[in-house]
Design an enzyme around this catalytic site. Structure first.
Site, PDB file in Angstrom:
ATOM      1  N   ARG A 177      23.747 -14.481 -12.550  1.00  0.00           N
ATOM      2  CA  ARG A 177      22.921 -15.145 -13.292  1.00  0.00           C
ATOM      3  C   ARG A 177      21.598 -14.335 -12.620  1.00  0.00           C
ATOM      4  O   ARG A 177      20.400 -14.891 -12.817  1.00  0.00           O
ATOM      5  CB  ARG A 177      22.750 -16.651 -13.139  1.00  0.00           C
ATOM      6  CG  ARG A 177      23.891 -17.481 -13.632  1.00  0.00           C
ATOM      7  CD  ARG A 177      23.973 -17.463 -15.229  1.00  0.00           C
ATOM      8  NE  ARG A 177      25.014 -18.271 -15.304  1.00  0.00           N
ATOM      9  CZ  ARG A 177      26.335 -18.046 -15.674  1.00  0.00           C
ATOM     10  NH1 ARG A 177      27.079 -17.081 -15.146  1.00  0.00           N
ATOM     11  NH2 ARG A 177      27.276 -19.067 -15.825  1.00  0.00           N
ATOM     12  N   CYS A 226      23.348 -24.880 -18.731  1.00  0.00           N
ATOM     13  CA  CYS A 226      23.099 -25.637 -17.378  1.00  0.00           C
ATOM     14  C   CYS A 226      21.778 -24.955 -17.036  1.00  0.00           C
ATOM     15  O   CYS A 226      20.998 -24.286 -17.132  1.00  0.00           O
ATOM     16  CB  CYS A 226      23.995 -24.738 -16.340  1.00  0.00           C
ATOM     17  SG  CYS A 226      25.723 -25.278 -16.587  1.00  0.00           S
ATOM     18  N   GLU A 296      18.196 -22.415 -13.380  1.00  0.00           N
ATOM     19  CA  GLU A 296      18.876 -21.422 -14.273  1.00  0.00           C
ATOM     20  C   GLU A 296      17.799 -21.168 -15.621  1.00  0.00           C
ATOM     21  O   GLU A 296      17.602 -20.012 -16.005  1.00  0.00           O
ATOM     22  CB  GLU A 296      20.160 -21.658 -14.666  1.00  0.00           C
ATOM     23  CG  GLU A 296      20.863 -20.590 -15.578  1.00  0.00           C
ATOM     24  CD  GLU A 296      22.165 -20.738 -15.668  1.00  0.00           C
ATOM     25  OE1 GLU A 296      22.886 -21.006 -15.058  1.00  0.00           O
ATOM     26  OE2 GLU A 296      22.765 -20.654 -17.129  1.00  0.00           O
TER      27      GLU A 296
END
Ligand code: EPU
Length: 302
Positions: A177, A226, A296
């Protein structure tokens, strides 16, 4: 922020920019949260350096919006304008094992388009909302794969150099990520190299991922996927769940009952509500597990 500077207003049409004054970002984000600002839709990649140089010179702050699916935007009148690419048609072209895709192309459509050309590898990304550019920037991944593994070339506007450049895949680092792109780089197009796989075989993989996602994630609800990254070797969702925080809410911002790392807008949540919920959960996880979760979701707040 409203563009009132006559020099900027006059230049927009010749730069191929569609000006949408007073756009609600709640309508452009999957969380359906966010205030109002002027939206500039860019139809010509070549005009980006001139447009950004004009905005810089005239003191108009801006941000780049992709598909708005991993984003939490602040409330009220926003202090910057938003730039968004308009994709040209067709926005995906396949040749051999390579797919040339515009950043504004829809990620799910790209996965299925490639599948129909017997190109696989990206099955895990089915069901991940957003654009290819957004997926690229954050190295989106799921079910054991990440988009970065297939990237061979990226065309982007490099803010530091103030020009459009092409990077080879090995000049970019793709981590969990996270990528080596600068926050103000703007993705324009990507060349992917994908493994050959028969369409029915890819479809099988897509169905399995779809089922897993449907079983564990709140797909029909307004979320940004998320909220936190997983810390090494652990799942943020499981930790939040273990603390019994599913259903915890601040106003209409709520920890999903289905997956505890998804925070949903259950009605008319504000950014303030969502940020308060994120802070509360982060604090509780830190107190109990001694782990400070990293966001995130990208936050544009002021
Ligand atoms: N779990 C719980 N309770 C929950 C959520 C999860 O106990 O509320 C448990 C599950 O039962 C499972 C474990 O935690 O044993 C891991 O759960 P899951 O398979 O859902 O994976 P995750 O680590 O929570 C990650 C990605 C997702 C991606 C899935 C599938 C992150 C932060 N999340 O979730 O990505 O879809 O794996 O590969 O990396 C995203 O990035 O936005 C995202 C949704």
């Amino acid at each position: 922020m409203r563009i009132e500077n006559p020099k900027v207003v006059a230049a927009l049409p010749e730069l191929g920019v569609q000006w949408k004054p007073g756009t609600s970002l709640a309508a452009l984000t999957s969380l359906a949260i966010g205030g109002t600002t002027d939206l500039l839709r860019i139809t010509k990649h070549d005009s980006i350096p001139a447009l950004l140089s004009l905005l810089d010179t005239e003191g108009v702050p801006y941000k780049f919006l992709g598909g708005g699916s991993n984003l939490l935007v602040g409330d009220g009148e926003l202090p910057w304008v938003v730039l968004q690419l308009v994709s040209s048609q067709p926005d995906i072209a396949v040749e051999g094992n390579f797919a040339q895709v515009e950043a504004a192309a829809d990620l799910g459509r790209t996965v299925t388009f490639c599948a129909k050309h017997d190109l696989g590898g990206m099955e895990g990304l089915i069901g991940v909302p957003g654009t290819v550019g957004g997926a690229l920037r954050m190295n989106a991944g799921a079910y054991g794969m990440q988009i970065g593994s297939y990237v061979r070339q990226v065309k982007l506007y490099r803010a530091a150099a103030r020009k459009i450049e092409t990077l080879e895949g090995d000049q970019i680092s793709f981590e969990y990520r996270h990528t080596s792109f600068a926050p103000d780089d703007m993705m324009l197009a990507v060349k992917l190299e994908l493994p050959s796989k028969a369409y029915p075989e890819i479809l099988k993989g897509i169905r399995i991922c779809n089922e897993k996602r449907r079983a564990s994630q709140p797909l029909g609800q307004k979320s940004a996927g998320c909220i936190f990254k997983n810390p090494p070797g652990a799942s943020a969702g499981r930790m939040i769940d273990d603390l019994g925080l599913k259903g915890l809410n601040v106003g209409d911002a709520r920890v999903s009952d289905r997956h505890a790392n998804f925070f949903v807008n259950a009605g008319k949540a504000s950014a303030k509500d969502m940020l308060a919920l994120i802070a509360e959960v982060r604090e509780r996880v830190q107190k109990s597990f001694g782990i400070l979760l990293e966001h995130e979701v990208v936050v544009w707040n002021g």
